[in-house]
Design an enzyme around this catalytic site. Structure first.
Site, PDB file in Angstrom:
ATOM      1  CG  ASP A  30      12.233 -80.154  -8.342  1.00 37.20           C
ATOM      2  OD1 ASP A  30      12.462 -79.011  -7.789  1.00 37.20           O
ATOM      3  OD2 ASP A  30      11.044 -80.575  -8.438  1.00 37.20           O
ATOM      4  CB  CYS A 261       9.209 -66.171   2.918  1.00 33.54           C
ATOM      5  SG  CYS A 261       9.720 -67.221   1.574  1.00 33.54           S
TER       6      CYS A 261
HETATM    7  P1  NAD Z   1       9.161 -74.228  -4.070  1.00 26.35           P
HETATM    8  O1  NAD Z   1       8.137 -74.768  -3.458  1.00 26.35           O
HETATM    9  O2  NAD Z   1       9.211 -73.117  -5.027  1.00 26.35           O
HETATM   10  O3  NAD Z   1      10.480 -75.229  -4.481  1.00 26.35           O
HETATM   11  C1  NAD Z   1      10.508 -76.407  -3.709  1.00 26.35           C
HETATM   12  C2  NAD Z   1      11.081 -77.395  -4.711  1.00 26.35           C
HETATM   13  O4  NAD Z   1      11.385 -78.560  -4.138  1.00 26.35           O
HETATM   14  C3  NAD Z   1       9.904 -77.875  -5.743  1.00 26.35           C
HETATM   15  O5  NAD Z   1      10.195 -77.720  -6.899  1.00 26.35           O
HETATM   16  C4  NAD Z   1       9.678 -79.516  -5.247  1.00 26.35           C
HETATM   17  O6  NAD Z   1       9.349 -80.194  -6.427  1.00 26.35           O
HETATM   18  C5  NAD Z   1      11.074 -79.674  -4.867  1.00 26.35           C
HETATM   19  N1  NAD Z   1      11.177 -81.005  -3.889  1.00 26.35           N
HETATM   20  C6  NAD Z   1      10.357 -81.068  -2.780  1.00 26.35           C
HETATM   21  N2  NAD Z   1      10.544 -82.110  -2.337  1.00 26.35           N
HETATM   22  C7  NAD Z   1      11.643 -83.023  -3.012  1.00 26.35           C
HETATM   23  C8  NAD Z   1      12.638 -83.976  -3.073  1.00 26.35           C
HETATM   24  N3  NAD Z   1      12.360 -84.955  -2.113  1.00 26.35           N
HETATM   25  N4  NAD Z   1      13.575 -84.317  -3.966  1.00 26.35           N
HETATM   26  C9  NAD Z   1      13.540 -83.266  -4.901  1.00 26.35           C
HETATM   27  N5  NAD Z   1      12.916 -81.944  -4.819  1.00 26.35           N
HETATM   28  C10 NAD Z   1      11.980 -81.942  -4.111  1.00 26.35           C
HETATM   29  O7  NAD Z   1       9.853 -73.497  -2.547  1.00 26.35           O
HETATM   30  P2  NAD Z   1      11.041 -72.247  -2.590  1.00 26.35           P
HETATM   31  O8  NAD Z   1      10.225 -70.865  -2.772  1.00 26.35           O
HETATM   32  O9  NAD Z   1      12.079 -72.273  -3.451  1.00 26.35           O
HETATM   33  O10 NAD Z   1      11.361 -72.253  -1.069  1.00 26.35           O
HETATM   34  C11 NAD Z   1      12.115 -73.371  -0.821  1.00 26.35           C
HETATM   35  C12 NAD Z   1      12.888 -73.217   0.621  1.00 26.35           C
HETATM   36  O11 NAD Z   1      13.605 -71.885   0.675  1.00 26.35           O
HETATM   37  C13 NAD Z   1      11.855 -72.980   1.549  1.00 26.35           C
HETATM   38  O12 NAD Z   1      12.110 -73.335   2.974  1.00 26.35           O
HETATM   39  C14 NAD Z   1      11.587 -71.249   1.681  1.00 26.35           C
HETATM   40  O13 NAD Z   1      11.034 -70.892   3.060  1.00 26.35           O
HETATM   41  C15 NAD Z   1      13.089 -70.905   1.750  1.00 26.35           C
HETATM   42  N6  NAD Z   1      13.104 -69.669   1.152  1.00 26.35           N
HETATM   43  C16 NAD Z   1      12.380 -69.204   0.041  1.00 26.35           C
HETATM   44  C17 NAD Z   1      12.574 -67.869  -0.390  1.00 26.35           C
HETATM   45  C18 NAD Z   1      11.603 -67.214  -1.678  1.00 26.35           C
HETATM   46  O14 NAD Z   1      11.895 -66.180  -1.913  1.00 26.35           O
HETATM   47  N7  NAD Z   1      10.824 -68.227  -2.534  1.00 26.35           N
HETATM   48  C19 NAD Z   1      13.833 -67.058  -0.051  1.00 26.35           C
HETATM   49  C20 NAD Z   1      14.474 -67.528   0.891  1.00 26.35           C
HETATM   50  C21 NAD Z   1      14.192 -68.917   1.478  1.00 26.35           C
HETATM   51  C1  UGA Z   2      11.109 -62.198   1.925  1.00 21.18           C
HETATM   52  C2  UGA Z   2      12.521 -61.361   2.491  1.00 21.18           C
HETATM   53  O1  UGA Z   2      12.637 -60.023   2.218  1.00 21.18           O
HETATM   54  C3  UGA Z   2      13.867 -62.188   2.243  1.00 21.18           C
HETATM   55  O2  UGA Z   2      15.050 -61.639   2.519  1.00 21.18           O
HETATM   56  C4  UGA Z   2      13.908 -63.617   2.327  1.00 21.18           C
HETATM   57  O3  UGA Z   2      14.821 -64.544   1.932  1.00 21.18           O
HETATM   58  C5  UGA Z   2      12.390 -64.096   1.992  1.00 21.18           C
HETATM   59  O4  UGA Z   2      11.252 -63.527   2.213  1.00 21.18           O
HETATM   60  C6  UGA Z   2      12.243 -65.577   2.356  1.00 21.18           C
HETATM   61  O5  UGA Z   2      12.654 -66.006   3.284  1.00 21.18           O
HETATM   62  O6  UGA Z   2      11.689 -66.291   1.537  1.00 21.18           O
HETATM   63  P1  UGA Z   2      10.156 -62.000  -0.282  1.00 21.18           P
HETATM   64  O7  UGA Z   2       8.938 -62.728   0.342  1.00 21.18           O
HETATM   65  O8  UGA Z   2      10.332 -62.350  -1.845  1.00 21.18           O
HETATM   66  O9  UGA Z   2      11.263 -62.068   0.636  1.00 21.18           O
HETATM   67  O10 UGA Z   2       9.447 -60.663  -0.424  1.00 21.18           O
HETATM   68  P2  UGA Z   2       9.700 -58.958   0.342  1.00 21.18           P
HETATM   69  O11 UGA Z   2      10.092 -58.336  -0.618  1.00 21.18           O
HETATM   70  O12 UGA Z   2      10.184 -59.233   1.558  1.00 21.18           O
HETATM   71  O13 UGA Z   2       8.284 -58.750   0.429  1.00 21.18           O
HETATM   72  C7  UGA Z   2       7.333 -59.512   1.310  1.00 21.18           C
HETATM   73  C8  UGA Z   2       6.208 -58.832   1.443  1.00 21.18           C
HETATM   74  O14 UGA Z   2       6.177 -57.854   2.285  1.00 21.18           O
HETATM   75  C9  UGA Z   2       5.248 -58.562   0.144  1.00 21.18           C
HETATM   76  O15 UGA Z   2       3.941 -58.765   0.476  1.00 21.18           O
HETATM   77  C10 UGA Z   2       5.565 -57.152   0.190  1.00 21.18           C
HETATM   78  O16 UGA Z   2       4.626 -56.410  -0.406  1.00 21.18           O
HETATM   79  C11 UGA Z   2       5.619 -56.596   1.435  1.00 21.18           C
HETATM   80  N1  UGA Z   2       6.154 -55.503   1.842  1.00 21.18           N
HETATM   81  C12 UGA Z   2       7.613 -55.319   1.778  1.00 21.18           C
HETATM   82  C13 UGA Z   2       5.596 -54.352   2.452  1.00 21.18           C
HETATM   83  O17 UGA Z   2       4.183 -54.247   2.435  1.00 21.18           O
HETATM   84  N2  UGA Z   2       6.271 -53.207   2.598  1.00 21.18           N
HETATM   85  C14 UGA Z   2       7.547 -53.158   2.737  1.00 21.18           C
HETATM   86  O18 UGA Z   2       8.163 -52.036   2.778  1.00 21.18           O
HETATM   87  C15 UGA Z   2       8.214 -53.840   2.033  1.00 21.18           C
END
Ligand code: NAD
Ligand code: UGA
Length: 450
Positions: A30, A261
């Site tokens: 990272d 997200c």
């Molecule tokens: P985050 O901001 O928590 O983490 C991203 C990390 O990438 C940071 O730690 C940052 O320092 C690092 N980074 C950025 N540029 C970099 C580089 N050039 N080299 C090395 N490290 C670098 O983000 P996240 O929540 O983990 O989300 C990451 C991706 O996954 C996004 O596209 C998001 O939409 C997707 N996603 C997130 C979730 C979720 O629940 N948070 C679920 C599914 C998909």
């Molecule tokens: C969501 C998706 O559920 C994941 O499948 C996906 O990978 C992720 O986004 C992503 O792309 O990052 P997350 O954001 O962790 O996951 O949380 P959720 O549990 O989906 O909730 C999202 C929002 O919807 C929250 O604010 C939650 O309170 C709200 N929510 C969820 C409701 O208001 N009602 C529901 O019935 C469910």
């Protein structure tokens, strides 16, 4: 298989740890030195249930390590996962700066035949763009680029990864398909694996999040109607959710969807529709309604509780949902912000997200227990569905408060128990039974204007 993970946020860290659990050798890099330093000391910088224990197990087993050098993480990897951030650009589309930067940084260190796997959520065509970037830097190299979107939820990330509903493998050349199939072979019995093109995989991720957001937006609209006509959204949601074509999940009415997200991904999907001349009207509508929901609920609180400028209000919950310390686009913080803007004084509690919440909303008072928050409060508002709020001692809460209005905006509490404590129970999707709340002119007028 030797794997590299670029980015150690919620997704990179969880995926890296779980890939090690599946038996692969994973090195995580990272670019944030603080984050990396903590991880190298086996400390997880985010709150995600079970993650730190599993991370330590995998480090001890010798399958997981953190590298301060990108070169070292990437040089021997057969697959390099990109899990960097993809925030929204000003027009709502995906800002690919971190992805493009990571691709440029990875390129010089890739071994011939390596596969870059995009884990981050990106728009259609991004895999091709990453391919171009690597080709510009290392034209002679034979590289594949694949899309493997992640569907985990914060709060249940490990389980979602290990027991997924499906795994989507997007690739345009067979070698990448073979590499991905080998990586996920240990889960092949547990979940259907969809083999498809990179574009379809990219579209599937945005479409899945947009569809789930539509379900939530729909149930929130029906909840509003329930309140007007004497219905109960709990009963209505259960009745429709038992239809297998609809399904029971994501039908909980509440303060609107938030998090890192759904808000950004729905905007990105809608922006793609506009850009390509295929407007996604349903998605546009759910975004608009969700954006207005928190202001509407803040106004309702002020009006129903008859709040005056300077009144104290307690808020329980800052995280965008339970089991996470993430406050990005949290409906709780947005409602809190509107209330502060209307002149109300807030005391806020959250069991895990207080530190992150305080950074975004320093104007609120942050306290250690729900009961402290309740002292002198004219109204109390529950905005995150933490399990401990279900067990709250309502008599204790009522005795501490100076008013009688409890806004249970996650529908956690039993109405009889709340009323037995002498409080008026305001739920989402059910009209309050007892009082017709007084409407005050001063602050409520401002609230309406806001
Ligand atoms: P985050 O901001 O928590 O983490 C991203 C990390 O990438 C940071 O730690 C940052 O320092 C690092 N980074 C950025 N540029 C970099 C580089 N050039 N080299 C090395 N490290 C670098 O983000 P996240 O929540 O983990 O989300 C990451 C991706 O996954 C996004 O596209 C998001 O939409 C997707 N996603 C997130 C979730 C979720 O629940 N948070 C679920 C599914 C998909
Ligand atoms: C969501 C998706 O559920 C994941 O499948 C996906 O990978 C992720 O986004 C992503 O792309 O990052 P997350 O954001 O962790 O996951 O949380 P959720 O549990 O989906 O909730 C999202 C929002 O919807 C929250 O604010 C939650 O309170 C709200 N929510 C969820 C409701 O208001 N009602 C529901 O019935 C469910």
């Amino acid at each position: 298989m030797q794997l590299a993970m670029i980015g150690a946020g919620y997704v990179g860290l969880t995926t890296g740890v779980c890939l090690a659990t599946l038996g692969h050798d994973v090195q995580i890099y990272d670019s944030n030195p603080d984050r990396l330093g903590q991880l190298m000391a086996a400390k997880v910088p985010i709150y995600e249930p079970g993650l730190e224990d599993e991370l330590r197990r995998q480090i001890s087993a010798g399958r997981l390590s953190f590298s301060p050098l990108m070169r070292r993480a990437v040089a021997n990897a057969r697959a390099v996962f990109l899990a960097v951030g993809t925030p929204a650009a000003a027009d709502g589309s995906v800002d690919l700066a971190q992805i493009e930067q990571a691709a440029r940084e990875v390129a010089p260190h890739l071994q011939n035949g390596a596969t870059i796997v995009i884990k981050s959520t990106v728009g259609a065509g991004t895999s091709r763009r990453v391919r171009e970037i690597v080709a510009e830097a290392r034209g002679a190299l034979d590289i594949s680029v694949a899309s493997n979107p992640e569907f985990l939820r914060e709060g249940s990330a490990l389980q979602d990864f290990m027991e997924p509903d499906r795994i989507v493998l997007g690739y345009d050349d067979p070698r990448a398909g073979e590499v991905l199939a080998e990586i996920y072979a240990p889960l092949a019995e547990a979940a259907p694996i969809v083999h498809t093109s990179t574009t379809n995989a990219e579209l599937s991720k945005h479409a899945a999040n947009a569809f789930l957001a539509l379900k939530i937006g729909f149930v929130n609209e029906v909840a509003d109607l329930c309140e007007r006509v004497g219905g109960d959204i709990g009963a209505v949601a259960r009745s429709i959710g038992l239809d297998r074509r609809i399904g029971p999940d994501f039908l909980k009415a509440g303060p609107g969807f938030g998090g890192s997200c759904f808000p950004k991904d729905t905007r990105a999907f809608a922006a793609a529709g506009r850009r390509h001349g295929a407007p996604l009207d349903l998605v546009e509508s759910v975004i608009r309604r969700n954006d207005h929901r928190q202001a509407t609920l803040a106004r309702r609180i002020v009006t129903a509780a008859g709040l005056q400028e300077g009144d104290d209000v307690a808020i329980l919950g800052a995280a965008f949902k339970a089991d996470t310390d993430d406050v990005r686009e949290s409906p709780a913080l947005r409602i809190a912000g509107y209330l502060i803007g209307m002149g109300v004084r807030l005391k806020m509690h959250d069991p895990k997200a207080a530190r992150n919440g305080q950074r975004l909303l320093p104007q609120a008072g942050w306290v250690d227990t729900p009961y402290e928050a309740a002292i002198g409060a004219k109204a109390l508002v529950i905005l995150t569905e933490w399990p401990q709020y279900r067990q709250i001692d309502l008599q204790h809460l009522a005795a501490a408060m100076d008013g009688c209005h409890l806004f249970d905006y996650r529908n956690l509490l039993d109405r009889r128990a709340v009323e037995a404590a002498g409080l008026v129970h305001h739920r989402i999707g059910t009209a309050p039974r007892s009082l017709h709340a007084p409407i005050t002119v001063g602050l409520a007028g401002r609230a309406r204007a806001g």
